[in-house]
Motif scaffolding. Structure first.
Motif, PDB file in Angstrom:
ATOM      1  N   HIS A   9       2.080  -5.725   3.324  1.00 35.90           N
ATOM      2  CA  HIS A   9       1.071  -6.629   3.880  1.00 35.90           C
ATOM      3  C   HIS A   9       1.563  -8.051   3.631  1.00 35.90           C
ATOM      4  CE1 HIS A   9      -2.044  -3.556   4.561  1.00 35.90           C
ATOM      5  NE2 HIS A   9      -1.531  -2.981   3.482  1.00 35.90           N
TER       6      HIS A   9
ATOM      7  N   GLY B 259      -2.049   3.784  -3.300  1.00 33.51           N
ATOM      8  CA  GLY B 259      -3.152   2.883  -2.994  1.00 33.51           C
ATOM      9  C   GLY B 259      -2.625   1.477  -2.775  1.00 33.51           C
ATOM     10  N   ARG B 260      -3.527   0.523  -2.728  1.00 35.50           N
ATOM     11  CA  ARG B 260      -3.169  -0.880  -2.472  1.00 35.50           C
ATOM     12  C   ARG B 260      -2.907  -1.604  -3.789  1.00 35.50           C
ATOM     13  NH1 ARG B 260      -4.298  -4.469   2.209  1.00 35.50           N
ATOM     14  NH2 ARG B 260      -4.097  -6.603   1.456  1.00 35.50           N
TER      15      ARG B 260
ATOM     16  N   GLU C 177       0.864  -1.175   0.000  1.00 37.76           N
ATOM     17  CA  GLU C 177       0.000   0.000   0.000  1.00 37.76           C
ATOM     18  C   GLU C 177       0.903   1.228   0.000  1.00 37.76           C
ATOM     19  OE1 GLU C 177      -3.260   1.992   3.014  1.00 37.76           O
ATOM     20  OE2 GLU C 177      -2.772  -0.129   3.213  1.00 37.76           O
TER      21      GLU C 177
ATOM     22  N   GLN D 276       1.383   5.492  -0.062  1.00 31.26           N
ATOM     23  CA  GLN D 276       0.847   6.826   0.188  1.00 31.26           C
ATOM     24  C   GLN D 276       1.940   7.820  -0.171  1.00 31.26           C
ATOM     25  OE1 GLN D 276      -0.562   7.330   4.195  1.00 31.26           O
ATOM     26  NE2 GLN D 276      -2.255   5.908   3.908  1.00 31.26           N
TER      27      GLN D 276
ATOM     28  N   LYS E  84       5.358   3.170   1.927  1.00 26.89           N
ATOM     29  CA  LYS E  84       4.682   1.930   1.535  1.00 26.89           C
ATOM     30  C   LYS E  84       4.449   1.088   2.784  1.00 26.89           C
ATOM     31  CE  LYS E  84       8.724  -0.832   0.274  1.00 26.89           C
ATOM     32  NZ  LYS E  84       9.387  -1.538  -0.805  1.00 26.89           N
TER      33      LYS E  84
END
Length: 162
Positions: free
Chosen positions: A140, A97-98, A61, A63, A137
């Motif tokens: 995940h 974004g993801r 992810e 930003q 980032k």
């Protein structure tokens, strides 16, 4: 090449800089970097890989502090042109974004009359972006855990603010 960020660097009309939630396009960045005076066009595509240090990754992810990040992109192009006067086009596109494994997170392309300058400028652009642009980032992992990783200048900004 050294980066010296000036307060109001303006992009050249023929260059292309984007931060976007939409998927990035190899064809689009190639087209935006192409020029009849190019003898070489070097394009670097950064993608989400399936592991970090052996730990399975399922997504990243991103930003960004967009106004400052775009200013860094403009400065990168200006610095490239200061050191290599015959650069025709510079394009830097970053996704936020993801993103899933295999998706493109960043595209950098440089068009020049000669390949050596195009390779050098493209490497400078991605290395400087990763070091200076305020882009974060979050990794995940397959086990459900995650962590934010600051990139370059973001670490310096955080240290100066604490």
């Amino acid at each position: 090449m050294t980066t010296t960020l000036t307060s109001r660097v303006k992009p050249r009309d023929e260059d292309s800089f984007t931060i976007s939630f939409a998927p990035l396009s190899l064809e689009e960045i190639y087209t935006k970097s192409d020029d009849p005076a190019n003898g070489a066009l070097v394009l670097m595509s950064g993608m989400v890989r399936n592991q970090t240090d052996g730990k399975p990754v399922v997504a990243l992810e991103y930003q960004a502090y967009e106004p400052m990040a775009l200013q860094i992109f403009y400065q990168i192009a200006a610095d490239i042109r200061l050191s290599t006067s015959d650069v025709n086009r510079v394009a830097i596109h970053h996704r936020i974004g993801r993103l899933q494994v295999g998706e493109i997170s960043v595209l950098v392309a440089v068009g020049c009359p000669h390949r050596s300058e195009a390779f050098e400028a493209c490497q400078y652009a991605i290395d400087t972006l990763k070091h200076n642009a305020p882009i974060w980032k979050k990794e995940h992992w397959e086990d459900g855990s995650s962590r934010w990783v600051s990139i370059g200048a973001c670490e310096q900004l955080a240290e100066n603010c604490s």
